[in-house]
Design a protein around this motif. Structure first.
Motif: not given
Length: 150
Positions: A82, A85-86, A89
């Protein structure tokens, strides 16, 4: 920063292996391979424990360790995925270098916890097994890491 990136890249390279984890979905297996640079010795015990000739007491102790610690390992693995991914992004959204570094530091922190937990698992296992069993476990683990012959 360069040292941390080098460590991360090294850990990622070391973490990819061809073993299958007992009781995990393919997604979970891939995630654990991605976030975990330490040897997955418990997997070998679960899959090939009969070759170690474990006593009932040893088997019970190892199963208890696994059932107690495996859920926490999966939670940490999910957390790394996670955060990665953050990071991607936020980088694409134009976040500042400071924000990206903060996320990177969080990733390193969780990975350190994973490595510490895997070290504790290895140490626990080393204390439960006798020298002959330990040597056999290492042999089985190394054999599981060799690519399959075509």
């Amino acid at each position: 920063m360069k040292n941390k990136l080098l460590i991360l890249l090294s850990a990622l390279c070391l973490s990819f292996s061809s073993i299958t984890f007992a009781g995990m979905t393919p997604e979970q297996m891939q995630m654990m391979q991605h976030v975990n640079p330490m040897p997955n010795l418990m997997h070998v015990v679960i899959q090939q424990g009969e070759q170690l000739e474990l006593t009932e007491e040893q088997s019970k102790a190892l199963k208890e360790w696994h059932s107690k610690n495996q859920p926490q390992m999966m939670q940490m693995a999910k957390q790394v995925v996670e955060l990665e991914k953050k990071l991607a992004e936020e980088a694409l959204a134009g976040a500042s270098g400071a924000v990206l570094q903060q996320i990177t530091n969080q990733i390193f922190s969780v990975r350190e916890k994973i490595i510490t937990a895997k070290l504790a698992c290895r140490n626990n296992m080393h204390g439960i097994l006798d020298q002959k069993q330990w040597d056999k476990l290492v042999e089985l683990y190394k054999a599981s890491q060799k690519p399959a012959a075509n």
